[in-house]
Scaffold this motif. Sequence first.
Motif, PDB file in Angstrom:
ATOM      1  N   ILE A 288       0.926  -1.243   0.017  1.00  0.00           N
ATOM      2  CA  ILE A 288       0.005   0.009   0.063  1.00  0.00           C
ATOM      3  C   ILE A 288       0.874   1.172   0.062  1.00  0.00           C
ATOM      4  CG2 ILE A 288      -1.718   1.246   1.202  1.00  0.00           C
ATOM      5  CD1 ILE A 288      -2.569  -1.586   2.637  1.00  0.00           C
ATOM      6  N   ASP A 289       0.328   2.157  -0.879  1.00  0.00           N
ATOM      7  CA  ASP A 289       1.366   3.522  -0.999  1.00  0.00           C
ATOM      8  C   ASP A 289       1.336   4.149   0.395  1.00  0.00           C
ATOM      9  OD1 ASP A 289       2.876   5.382  -2.909  1.00  0.00           O
ATOM     10  OD2 ASP A 289       1.382   6.551  -1.503  1.00  0.00           O
ATOM     11  N   ALA A 290       0.097   4.348   1.118  1.00  0.00           N
ATOM     12  CA  ALA A 290      -0.207   5.237   2.045  1.00  0.00           C
ATOM     13  C   ALA A 290      -1.545   5.073   2.801  1.00  0.00           C
ATOM     14  CB  ALA A 290      -0.158   6.888   1.651  1.00  0.00           C
ATOM     15  N   VAL A 291      -1.640   5.667   3.888  1.00  0.00           N
ATOM     16  CA  VAL A 291      -3.000   5.545   4.653  1.00  0.00           C
ATOM     17  C   VAL A 291      -3.380   6.967   5.005  1.00  0.00           C
ATOM     18  CG1 VAL A 291      -2.576   3.233   5.591  1.00  0.00           C
ATOM     19  CG2 VAL A 291      -1.660   5.288   6.767  1.00  0.00           C
ATOM     20  N   ARG A 292      -4.543   7.088   4.691  1.00  0.00           N
ATOM     21  CA  ARG A 292      -5.338   8.650   5.082  1.00  0.00           C
ATOM     22  C   ARG A 292      -6.314   7.956   5.943  1.00  0.00           C
ATOM     23  NH1 ARG A 292      -4.567  12.757   1.604  1.00  0.00           N
ATOM     24  NH2 ARG A 292      -3.733  12.298  -0.469  1.00  0.00           N
ATOM     25  N   PHE A 293      -6.578   9.047   7.131  1.00  0.00           N
ATOM     26  CA  PHE A 293      -7.560   8.587   8.027  1.00  0.00           C
ATOM     27  C   PHE A 293      -7.988  10.204   8.383  1.00  0.00           C
ATOM     28  CE2 PHE A 293      -3.286   8.436   9.641  1.00  0.00           C
ATOM     29  CZ  PHE A 293      -3.064   9.288  10.844  1.00  0.00           C
ATOM     30  N   ALA A 294      -9.269  10.166   9.011  1.00  0.00           N
ATOM     31  CA  ALA A 294     -10.022  11.240   9.624  1.00  0.00           C
ATOM     32  C   ALA A 294     -10.762  11.061  10.941  1.00  0.00           C
ATOM     33  CB  ALA A 294     -10.784  11.883   8.266  1.00  0.00           C
ATOM     34  N   SER A 295     -10.697  12.017  11.623  1.00  0.00           N
ATOM     35  CA  SER A 295     -11.451  12.167  12.848  1.00  0.00           C
ATOM     36  C   SER A 295     -13.018  12.584  12.462  1.00  0.00           C
ATOM     37  CB  SER A 295     -10.943  12.793  13.926  1.00  0.00           C
ATOM     38  OG  SER A 295     -10.906  14.323  13.425  1.00  0.00           O
ATOM     39  N   SER A 296     -13.978  12.300  13.339  1.00  0.00           N
ATOM     40  CA  SER A 296     -15.263  12.644  13.106  1.00  0.00           C
ATOM     41  C   SER A 296     -15.441  14.257  13.163  1.00  0.00           C
ATOM     42  CB  SER A 296     -16.319  12.280  14.442  1.00  0.00           C
ATOM     43  OG  SER A 296     -17.301  12.723  14.242  1.00  0.00           O
ATOM     44  N   GLU A 297     -16.608  14.566  12.063  1.00  0.00           N
ATOM     45  CA  GLU A 297     -16.705  16.068  12.092  1.00  0.00           C
ATOM     46  C   GLU A 297     -17.704  16.317  13.066  1.00  0.00           C
ATOM     47  OE1 GLU A 297     -20.492  15.689   8.671  1.00  0.00           O
ATOM     48  OE2 GLU A 297     -18.365  16.268   7.955  1.00  0.00           O
ATOM     49  N   SER A 298     -18.273  15.654  13.875  1.00  0.00           N
ATOM     50  CA  SER A 298     -18.912  16.140  14.742  1.00  0.00           C
ATOM     51  C   SER A 298     -18.190  16.210  16.175  1.00  0.00           C
ATOM     52  CB  SER A 298     -20.013  14.939  15.171  1.00  0.00           C
ATOM     53  OG  SER A 298     -20.587  15.014  16.375  1.00  0.00           O
ATOM     54  N   LEU A 299     -18.381  17.224  16.680  1.00  0.00           N
ATOM     55  CA  LEU A 299     -17.766  17.427  18.035  1.00  0.00           C
ATOM     56  C   LEU A 299     -18.122  16.807  19.139  1.00  0.00           C
ATOM     57  CD1 LEU A 299     -15.943  19.371  19.722  1.00  0.00           C
ATOM     58  CD2 LEU A 299     -17.970  20.682  20.492  1.00  0.00           C
ATOM     59  N   GLU A 300     -19.358  16.176  19.114  1.00  0.00           N
ATOM     60  CA  GLU A 300     -19.835  15.440  20.133  1.00  0.00           C
ATOM     61  C   GLU A 300     -19.412  13.976  20.017  1.00  0.00           C
ATOM     62  OE1 GLU A 300     -24.059  13.547  21.886  1.00  0.00           O
ATOM     63  OE2 GLU A 300     -24.289  14.941  20.294  1.00  0.00           O
ATOM     64  N   GLN A 301     -19.267  13.409  18.732  1.00  0.00           N
ATOM     65  CA  GLN A 301     -18.649  12.030  18.490  1.00  0.00           C
ATOM     66  C   GLN A 301     -17.194  12.293  18.827  1.00  0.00           C
ATOM     67  OE1 GLN A 301     -19.790  10.795  14.620  1.00  0.00           O
ATOM     68  NE2 GLN A 301     -22.035  10.955  15.208  1.00  0.00           N
ATOM     69  N   TYR A 302     -16.417  13.415  18.448  1.00  0.00           N
ATOM     70  CA  TYR A 302     -14.969  13.103  18.502  1.00  0.00           C
ATOM     71  C   TYR A 302     -14.694  13.275  20.055  1.00  0.00           C
ATOM     72  CZ  TYR A 302     -10.333  15.423  19.033  1.00  0.00           C
ATOM     73  OH  TYR A 302      -8.923  15.435  19.191  1.00  0.00           O
ATOM     74  N   MET A 303     -15.398  14.127  20.948  1.00  0.00           N
ATOM     75  CA  MET A 303     -15.204  14.205  22.176  1.00  0.00           C
ATOM     76  C   MET A 303     -15.713  12.852  22.920  1.00  0.00           C
ATOM     77  SD  MET A 303     -13.984  17.238  22.943  1.00  0.00           S
ATOM     78  CE  MET A 303     -14.146  17.111  24.804  1.00  0.00           C
ATOM     79  N   GLY A 304     -16.361  12.116  22.333  1.00  0.00           N
ATOM     80  CA  GLY A 304     -16.665  10.801  22.701  1.00  0.00           C
ATOM     81  C   GLY A 304     -15.951   9.590  22.362  1.00  0.00           C
ATOM     82  N   GLY A 305     -14.810  10.065  21.686  1.00  0.00           N
ATOM     83  CA  GLY A 305     -13.873   8.978  21.312  1.00  0.00           C
ATOM     84  C   GLY A 305     -14.203   8.222  20.209  1.00  0.00           C
ATOM     85  N   SER A 306     -14.807   8.787  19.170  1.00  0.00           N
ATOM     86  CA  SER A 306     -15.070   7.925  17.970  1.00  0.00           C
ATOM     87  C   SER A 306     -13.694   7.608  17.431  1.00  0.00           C
ATOM     88  CB  SER A 306     -15.842   8.725  17.035  1.00  0.00           C
ATOM     89  OG  SER A 306     -15.256  10.237  16.672  1.00  0.00           O
ATOM     90  N   ASN A 307     -13.947   6.540  16.310  1.00  0.00           N
ATOM     91  CA  ASN A 307     -12.837   6.225  15.752  1.00  0.00           C
ATOM     92  C   ASN A 307     -12.491   6.784  14.409  1.00  0.00           C
ATOM     93  OD1 ASN A 307     -12.650   3.721  17.811  1.00  0.00           O
ATOM     94  ND2 ASN A 307     -14.193   2.759  16.683  1.00  0.00           N
ATOM     95  N   PHE A 308     -11.366   6.599  13.931  1.00  0.00           N
ATOM     96  CA  PHE A 308     -10.877   7.284  12.833  1.00  0.00           C
ATOM     97  C   PHE A 308     -11.564   6.456  11.583  1.00  0.00           C
ATOM     98  CE2 PHE A 308      -7.264   8.332  15.363  1.00  0.00           C
ATOM     99  CZ  PHE A 308      -7.165   9.755  15.144  1.00  0.00           C
TER     100      PHE A 308
END
Length: 395
Positions: A288-308
Amino acid sequence: MPLGIYISVPFCRTKCSYCNFASDVFSRAVFQRYVDRVCADIENAPRVAAEIGGQMERSVDSIYLGGGTPTVLEAPQLELIFATVRSQFDVSAEAEITVECAPGTLTPGTLATLLRCGVNRVSLGVQSFVDQEAAAVGRLHSRVTVLDDIALLRTAGISNINIDLISGLPHQTAESWEFSTAETIATGVPHVSVYMLEVDEESRLGRELLAGGTRYHAHFVPNEEATADFYLVAADRLGAAGIPQYEISNFARRGFESRHNLKYWTRQSYFGFGVDAHSMLISADPHIDAVRFASSESLEQYMGGSNFLRTAVSHQSALEEFFFLGLRLTRGVRLRDMSAKFGEEAIQDARIAIDELVEQGLIEQREDFVCLTSRGRLLSNEVFERFLAADKVAH
């Protein structure tokens, strides 16, 4: 290659009607919890990179604090973020360190904090130097505020300043756009970003425009042709003033190109922290050349520990990314570099699309470089679709 770091601060004093980013007005009570969560993520970066399957460099040569409006944070909160980054990464003494600021939020105390944190570049979200246009979309500043902020920054020793402009705002005319462009040039800033208004479902103004309504001054938005003409006028005026275009939306005096954003367009590694922050790391898996990953666009979900959300970038997808991201740059894609990285057959495979786009007047070939034409920049998404990867796998 050193890493670039992006940190998202999704808090604003007010939500602009055109904004389609994951930012909003939140109670200050959540600020410290958010900063603590971001700092925890920074400290856990090596573990996250390993779990994602990416190779993470410890050396860093660019940091970008974006938003939202990062300068709404308190001084101790800003200092904690930067201190945590420096405790986990080897930040170069020559690193470009940028903070986005809404005009009017740069108090002497805030500016002193930024200097203590090593900030040496500031991006001002001006959008328009015409007070009526700025107010119509929810901006809280005036032309005078912007000029005062620029003077304050220079007095403090920060001369690497960017101004954002948007063509296509409500009430904008050819005359008012000429005024905003002329005022931008008159400030002497070395970097300018010019965006055309995005009309989509992700902003209040966009939804109103699509519905044919009149809220948010939607019925005063210039048509697409006028918006494109404004963009072309800005490109011409800025170029003539010694601020040439180096990317579809970006213009800079020599040596002042955004080093951080160039990482995105040249596929260098970067690590994002916070709400809706995106990252790309070279893959530890040779298949695989690379991995891209992103966090949740919801503040509530991000603060709740959502996965990438993780996306594996195959070598074929990397080739396509190399092409359409490279085309964003005025210099275009160097075929020799493409051949060295992906093999001569990669150029042969792309030749049909290249020839068709040249025939359509959307790209041109200058010796060893393939680049967008002026018309191609206006229709860039149509060009990029020809090189988009179709075989990315999301987990």
